[in-house]
Design a protein around this motif. Structure first.
Motif, PDB file in Angstrom:
ATOM      1  N   PRO A  10      27.025 -31.945  37.327  1.00 46.39           N
ATOM      2  CA  PRO A  10      27.097 -31.519  37.974  1.00 46.39           C
ATOM      3  C   PRO A  10      25.037 -30.891  38.100  1.00 46.39           C
ATOM      4  O   PRO A  10      24.195 -31.589  38.729  1.00 46.39           O
ATOM      5  CB  PRO A  10      27.116 -30.560  38.565  1.00 46.39           C
ATOM      6  CG  PRO A  10      27.864 -29.875  37.143  1.00 46.39           C
ATOM      7  CD  PRO A  10      28.008 -31.438  35.825  1.00 46.39           C
ATOM      8  N   VAL A  11      24.317 -31.959  36.570  1.00 44.33           N
ATOM      9  CA  VAL A  11      23.250 -31.143  36.568  1.00 44.33           C
ATOM     10  C   VAL A  11      22.120 -32.812  36.244  1.00 44.33           C
ATOM     11  O   VAL A  11      21.017 -32.797  37.611  1.00 44.33           O
ATOM     12  CB  VAL A  11      23.398 -30.969  34.590  1.00 44.33           C
ATOM     13  CG1 VAL A  11      21.736 -30.667  34.034  1.00 44.33           C
ATOM     14  CG2 VAL A  11      23.492 -29.825  34.485  1.00 44.33           C
ATOM     15  N   PHE A  44      27.195 -27.864  31.942  1.00 43.14           N
ATOM     16  CA  PHE A  44      28.176 -27.017  32.528  1.00 43.14           C
ATOM     17  C   PHE A  44      29.359 -27.621  32.407  1.00 43.14           C
ATOM     18  O   PHE A  44      29.838 -26.713  30.899  1.00 43.14           O
ATOM     19  CB  PHE A  44      27.890 -28.522  33.235  1.00 43.14           C
ATOM     20  CG  PHE A  44      28.837 -30.120  33.715  1.00 43.14           C
ATOM     21  CD1 PHE A  44      30.248 -30.254  34.391  1.00 43.14           C
ATOM     22  CD2 PHE A  44      28.215 -30.490  32.835  1.00 43.14           C
ATOM     23  CE1 PHE A  44      30.896 -31.129  32.634  1.00 43.14           C
ATOM     24  CE2 PHE A  44      29.118 -31.903  32.060  1.00 43.14           C
ATOM     25  CZ  PHE A  44      30.541 -32.100  32.665  1.00 43.14           C
ATOM     26  N   SER A  59      28.209 -26.210  38.354  1.00 48.07           N
ATOM     27  CA  SER A  59      26.962 -25.863  37.573  1.00 48.07           C
ATOM     28  C   SER A  59      26.712 -24.708  36.659  1.00 48.07           C
ATOM     29  O   SER A  59      26.882 -23.697  37.409  1.00 48.07           O
ATOM     30  CB  SER A  59      25.369 -26.227  38.931  1.00 48.07           C
ATOM     31  OG  SER A  59      25.304 -25.478  39.714  1.00 48.07           O
TER      32      SER A  59
END
Length: 64
Positions: A10-11, A44, A59
């Motif tokens: 998600p980063v 994450f 996240s």
């Protein structure tokens, strides 16, 4: 034997292969169980169920 799981970070958005040790479930007292994943220069979190399947990808700002 390590359990292989796939997730989109998600980063940074990259697809990554996660190696989840099977004994990680032994320390779980309830599910879903949250695990911190270090990915390159960031991290994450994932939630796994009692079969070590990913239920959520989180996240850092959602957890911390």
């Amino acid at each position: 034997m390590m359990l292989k799981r796939y997730a989109d970070c998600p980063v940074c958005g990259q697809k990554t292969v996660l190696s989840v040790p099977p004994d990680v479930l032994e320390s779980a007292t309830r599910f879903p169980f949250t695990i911190k994943v270090v990915h390159e220069d960031h991290y994450f979190y994932i939630n796994i169920d009692s079969k070590a399947h990913i239920t959520d990808i989180l996240s850092p700002e959602l957890v911390e």
